[in-house]
Design a protein around this motif. Structure first.
Motif, short mmCIF file in Angstrom:
data_model
loop_
_atom_site.label_atom_id
_atom_site.label_comp_id
_atom_site.label_asym_id
_atom_site.label_seq_id
_atom_site.Cartn_x
_atom_site.Cartn_y
_atom_site.Cartn_z
N SER A 155 8.42 -36.09 -37.88
CA SER A 155 8.20 -34.83 -37.16
C SER A 155 7.01 -34.14 -37.81
O SER A 155 6.39 -34.67 -38.73
N PHE A 156 6.71 -32.94 -37.35
CA PHE A 156 5.61 -32.18 -37.95
C PHE A 156 5.86 -31.88 -39.42
O PHE A 156 4.92 -31.69 -40.19
N THR A 157 7.12 -31.82 -39.82
CA THR A 157 7.44 -31.39 -41.18
C THR A 157 8.09 -32.48 -42.03
O THR A 157 8.31 -32.25 -43.23
N LYS A 158 8.37 -33.66 -41.47
CA LYS A 158 9.07 -34.69 -42.23
C LYS A 158 8.30 -36.00 -42.23
O LYS A 158 7.98 -36.54 -41.16
N ILE A 159 8.04 -36.51 -43.44
CA ILE A 159 7.35 -37.79 -43.62
C ILE A 159 8.37 -38.92 -43.63
O ILE A 159 9.46 -38.80 -44.23
N MET A 160 8.06 -40.02 -42.98
CA MET A 160 8.93 -41.19 -43.00
C MET A 160 9.02 -41.77 -44.40
O MET A 160 8.04 -41.76 -45.16
N ASP A 161 10.19 -42.27 -44.75
CA ASP A 161 10.37 -42.93 -46.04
C ASP A 161 9.52 -44.19 -46.11
O ASP A 161 9.40 -44.94 -45.13
N ASP A 162 8.93 -44.44 -47.28
CA ASP A 162 8.17 -45.67 -47.55
C ASP A 162 7.07 -45.94 -46.53
O ASP A 162 6.82 -47.09 -46.14
N SER A 163 6.43 -44.88 -46.07
CA SER A 163 5.42 -45.04 -45.01
C SER A 163 3.99 -44.87 -45.51
O SER A 163 3.05 -44.98 -44.73
N LEU A 164 3.80 -44.63 -46.81
CA LEU A 164 2.46 -44.32 -47.33
C LEU A 164 1.52 -45.53 -47.22
O LEU A 164 1.85 -46.63 -47.65
N ILE A 165 0.34 -45.28 -46.66
CA ILE A 165 -0.76 -46.25 -46.63
C ILE A 165 -1.91 -45.62 -47.41
O ILE A 165 -2.34 -44.51 -47.08
N VAL A 166 -2.39 -46.30 -48.44
CA VAL A 166 -3.48 -45.79 -49.26
C VAL A 166 -4.75 -46.56 -48.94
O VAL A 166 -4.80 -47.78 -49.12
N LEU A 167 -5.77 -45.86 -48.45
CA LEU A 167 -7.06 -46.48 -48.16
C LEU A 167 -7.98 -46.28 -49.35
O LEU A 167 -8.25 -45.13 -49.73
N GLN A 168 -8.49 -47.38 -49.92
CA GLN A 168 -9.41 -47.31 -51.04
C GLN A 168 -10.72 -48.02 -50.76
O GLN A 168 -11.71 -47.82 -51.48
N ASN A 169 -10.73 -48.83 -49.72
CA ASN A 169 -11.96 -49.50 -49.32
C ASN A 169 -12.95 -48.46 -48.79
O ASN A 169 -12.64 -47.73 -47.85
N PRO A 170 -14.14 -48.34 -49.42
CA PRO A 170 -15.11 -47.33 -48.97
C PRO A 170 -15.46 -47.42 -47.49
O PRO A 170 -15.74 -46.40 -46.86
N LEU A 171 -15.45 -48.62 -46.93
CA LEU A 171 -15.78 -48.77 -45.52
C LEU A 171 -14.67 -48.19 -44.65
O LEU A 171 -14.95 -47.55 -43.62
N ASP A 172 -13.40 -48.39 -45.04
CA ASP A 172 -12.29 -47.80 -44.30
C ASP A 172 -12.32 -46.28 -44.44
O ASP A 172 -12.06 -45.55 -43.47
N ILE A 173 -12.61 -45.79 -45.64
CA ILE A 173 -12.67 -44.35 -45.88
C ILE A 173 -13.77 -43.72 -45.03
O ILE A 173 -13.57 -42.68 -44.39
#
Length: 245
Positions: A155-173
Motif C-alpha cells: 500500500s502507500f504506507t506498507k512495504i512488502m516483506d523481502d522485496s528490496l531490490i538494490v541497484l548498483q550498476n551505474p547504467l541501471d542507476i
C-alpha cells in the motif's frame, strides 16, 4: 588504499586518433557519443573505433576493476571500443590540460561501460579510471558507491516483506534517474490506487506504478501529481525489477 600504478602504457594500446568533428560515425559511434553527451561531457575529437577481446591479462584486470558489469560475461568476447577526447570530465584538471581521453565499451548497441585517463603534456603510465573518473578503490568504497533502492509496496504506507531490490550498476542507476527526469507531468489531481513500487533515491523518493509497457511515478511529497514514463524507459525498468525478483 593507494592506487596501484603499473608500467603498462594505456595510451599505446588505445591510441587516440583525432578525427574531424564532421566525420561520420557508425551507429555505435553515435550511441557512444550521445552517451557521453548525456553524462555532461563535451566532445572535442573522435578517436579510434575498434574492437577489443578480453582474455584475462593484467591490463584486462585493471580495466574490469573500474566496470560495473561482470567480467566473466564478456571474457573471450569481442567488445566494440570507441575513443574520444572530451572536456567537462572530472579528470580534466589533473594535469592542467582541461581535457580527458575516454573509451566507451559497447556490446551490440548497448553501452556497457568504458574507462578514462587524464591527458597531460608528457606521457603517463598507470591504471585506468572508470568512465566517470573513479578509481577501482573508490568504486568499491561503500561510502562513495551510489545505489538506488526499490521496494515492492502493499500500500502507500506498507512495504512488502523481502522485496528490496538494490541497484548498483551505474547504467541501471542512470536509466532510472533519466526516466524520472524525462517523465511527463500530467495536468489535474489524481487519486491513485496503491503503488507497485517505491523508488528511493536517497534525497527524493517516488511511488511507481509499472507494467511491461507503461509506468507512472509520483513524488512521495506531492501525492496528487503524477508523471508518465516513456514507454522505452518503462520497458527497461520493468525488465530490471522482474529480473531481480
Amino acid at each position: 588504499m593507494e592506487r596501484v600504478i603499473t608500467l603498462i602504457m594505456i595510451s599505446f594500446l588505445f591510441l587516440l586518433i583525432a578525427c574531424s568533428e564532421q566525420e561520420l560515425l557508425s551507429d555505435n559511434g553515435e550511441i557512444a557519443k550521445n552517451h557521453l553527451i548525456d553524462l555532461g561531457y563535451e566532445i572535442l575529437s573522435i578517436g579510434q573505433i575498434s574492437q577489443y577481446q578480453f582474455n584475462g591479462s593484467v591490463l584486462d584486470e585493471q580495466i574490469w576493476g573500474v566496470q560495473a558489469v561482470e567480467r566473466e560475461h564478456f571474457l573471450n568476447k569481442k567488445i566494440d571500443t570507441i575513443s574520444f577526447e572530451v572536456k567537462n570530465h572530472p579528470l580534466d584538471d589533473m594535469f592542467g590540460t582541461g581535457k580527458t581521453m575516454v573509451t566507451v565499451f559497447l556490446d551490440g548497441e548497448s553501452v556497457i561501460g568504458g574507462w578514462s585517463f587524464p591527458i597531460a603534456e608528457e606521457e603517463l603510465f598507470g591504471a585506468p579510471y572508470s568512465l566517470d573518473g573513479k578509481t577501482a578503490e573508490e568504486l568499491q568504497d561503500p561510502e562513495t558507491k551510489e545505489e538506488i533502492n526499490i521496494y515492492g509496496m502493499e500500500s502507500f504506507t506498507k512495504i512488502m516483506d523481502d522485496s528490496l531490490i538494490v541497484l548498483q550498476n551505474p547504467l541501471d542507476i542512470k536509466l532510472v534517474k533519466d526516466s524520472i527526469k524525462t517523465a511527463v507531468k500530467q495536468p489535474g489531481i489524481f487519486d491513485m490506487t496503491d503503488p507497485d513500487f517505491l523508488i528511493d533515491l536517497g534525497v527524493d523518493s517516488y511511488f511507481l506504478w509499472l507494467d511491461d509497457t507503461s509506468g507512472v511515478i509520483m513524488n512521495t511529497n506531492e501525492t496528487h501529481t503524477i508523471f508518465i514514463l516513456s514507454e522505452e524507459y518503462a520497458i527497461q525498468i520493468f525488465d530490471i525489477v522482474t529480473s531481480q525478483n
